[in-house]
Design an enzyme around this catalytic site. Structure first.
Site, PDB file in Angstrom:
ATOM      1  N   THR A   1     -28.111 -31.228  36.114  1.00  0.00           N
ATOM      2  CA  THR A   1     -29.205 -31.274  37.084  1.00  0.00           C
ATOM      3  C   THR A   1     -30.479 -30.614  36.563  1.00  0.00           C
ATOM      4  O   THR A   1     -31.535 -30.722  37.190  1.00  0.00           O
ATOM      5  CB  THR A   1     -28.795 -30.597  38.406  1.00  0.00           C
ATOM      6  OG1 THR A   1     -28.404 -29.243  38.146  1.00  0.00           O
ATOM      7  CG2 THR A   1     -27.642 -31.353  39.064  1.00  0.00           C
TER       8      THR A   1
ATOM      9  N   ILE B   1     -30.797 -28.565  29.382  1.00  0.00           N
ATOM     10  CA  ILE B   1     -30.324 -29.424  28.303  1.00  0.00           C
ATOM     11  C   ILE B   1     -29.567 -30.634  28.854  1.00  0.00           C
ATOM     12  O   ILE B   1     -29.749 -31.761  28.388  1.00  0.00           O
ATOM     13  CB  ILE B   1     -29.431 -28.611  27.334  1.00  0.00           C
ATOM     14  CG1 ILE B   1     -30.291 -27.605  26.557  1.00  0.00           C
ATOM     15  CG2 ILE B   1     -28.701 -29.535  26.364  1.00  0.00           C
ATOM     16  CD1 ILE B   1     -29.480 -26.635  25.694  1.00  0.00           C
TER      17      ILE B   1
ATOM     18  N   TYR C   1     -19.386 -14.831  26.241  1.00  0.00           N
ATOM     19  CA  TYR C   1     -20.041 -16.125  26.044  1.00  0.00           C
ATOM     20  C   TYR C   1     -19.762 -16.656  24.640  1.00  0.00           C
ATOM     21  O   TYR C   1     -19.389 -17.832  24.470  1.00  0.00           O
ATOM     22  CB  TYR C   1     -21.543 -15.983  26.277  1.00  0.00           C
ATOM     23  CG  TYR C   1     -22.353 -17.219  25.970  1.00  0.00           C
ATOM     24  CD1 TYR C   1     -22.316 -18.315  26.823  1.00  0.00           C
ATOM     25  CD2 TYR C   1     -23.174 -17.282  24.842  1.00  0.00           C
ATOM     26  CE1 TYR C   1     -23.071 -19.456  26.550  1.00  0.00           C
ATOM     27  CE2 TYR C   1     -23.929 -18.414  24.569  1.00  0.00           C
ATOM     28  CZ  TYR C   1     -23.876 -19.502  25.423  1.00  0.00           C
ATOM     29  OH  TYR C   1     -24.617 -20.623  25.155  1.00  0.00           O
TER      30      TYR C   1
END
Length: 264
Positions: free
Chosen positions: A16, A19, A154
């Site tokens: 949405t 990227i 991450y």
């Protein structure tokens, strides 16, 4: 080179904004029908309006589903039974302290960044194999190679994506289906872009200055000396989804501006 994807159906998760949105645009411009995905109905609806306004001749659909959960992944699979192209773009990152993090935070990020793509590939790749053509792309990160100390969780999830991508490429080898990973570097996407906007406002400087400060302190090995754009990342993804990229599978392709100091 003219990339033509007419007649192909693509799913881009987490698309949405940022990227993912740029990838959806790029695939649609190449002729693919594109299914976008986001967690909430409003975000999906707004993105569809923007895409259809920009590309009125293209075909878009949207599915609101939280793919960090098995239930959300099952909803996407039920709504969109098959696809020729799957781009596992969904993911996020949080600056945090390793010694203060709880187990739940690690597990939640793994579900979002890794298992969403595992579940989607598990559902859609067999159909690609049966049809003899398909493209699966995992959007990893240069943080998979350069693990950031402020986001160790991450980095771990992005390295895990590389393992899944390579293993799946091995599994479907020789079937006409390719599986690859793309590794963006610092990008003016929604997450990092918003962080830079907030940093600039806090320090009384411009966004460009905030980005330059980030690169100098956090990613001094950059060779382009700027953030990449979402369109530059999308260009690599559109290529790797094309007929022309049929000889590339099991690869980790960098769009990192040269941040990773390696010839491989």
């Amino acid at each position: 080179m003219k990339i033509e994807l007419k007649g192909r159906k693509a799913i881009v998760t987490g698309s949405t904004a940022g990227i993912g949105f740029a990838i959806a645009q790029g695939l649609a411009r190449a002729g693919a029908s594109v299914v976008i995905n986001g967690r909430g109905e409003q975000r999906v609806a707004a993105a569809l309006v923007e895409l259809r306004t920009q590309l009125p001749e293209a075909e878009f659909a949207g599915v609101a589903a939280d793919l960090s959960t098995a239930e959300g992944s099952a909803l996407l699979a039920a709504r969109i039974n098959d696809a020729d192209i799957l781009v596992n773009n969904l993911g996020t990152a949080y600056v945090n302290g390793f010694f203060d993090q709880k187990d739940e935070e690690w597990l939640d990020l793994f579900q979002l960044n890794v298992m969403s793509g595992v579940r989607a590939a598990r559902h859609y790749a067999p159909g690609m194999v049966n049809r003899g053509w398909g493209r699966v792309v995992f959007i990893s990160s240069e943080s998979a190679v350069n693990i950031p100390k402020e986001m160790i969780d991450y980095g771990m999830t992005k390295t895990a994506q590389l393992s899944v991508s390579r293993g799946l490429a091995e599994l479907v080898g020789g079937t006409g289906v390719t599986v690859n990973a793309v590794l963006p570097g610092p990008t003016r996407s929604e997450i990092l872009g918003n962080w830079m906007v907030a940093t600039a406002a806090e320090q009384g400087i411009t966004q460009d200055e905030a980005e330059q400060n980030f690169l100098k302190t956090m990613r001094p090995t950059t060779l382009i000396n700027r953030f990449t754009t979402t369109e530059e990342v999308a260009n690599m993804v559109v290529y790797i989804c094309s007929e022309q990229a049929s000889g590339t599978s099991g690869a980790a392709l960098r769009v990192d501006g040269g941040v990773v100091r390696s010839i491989f």
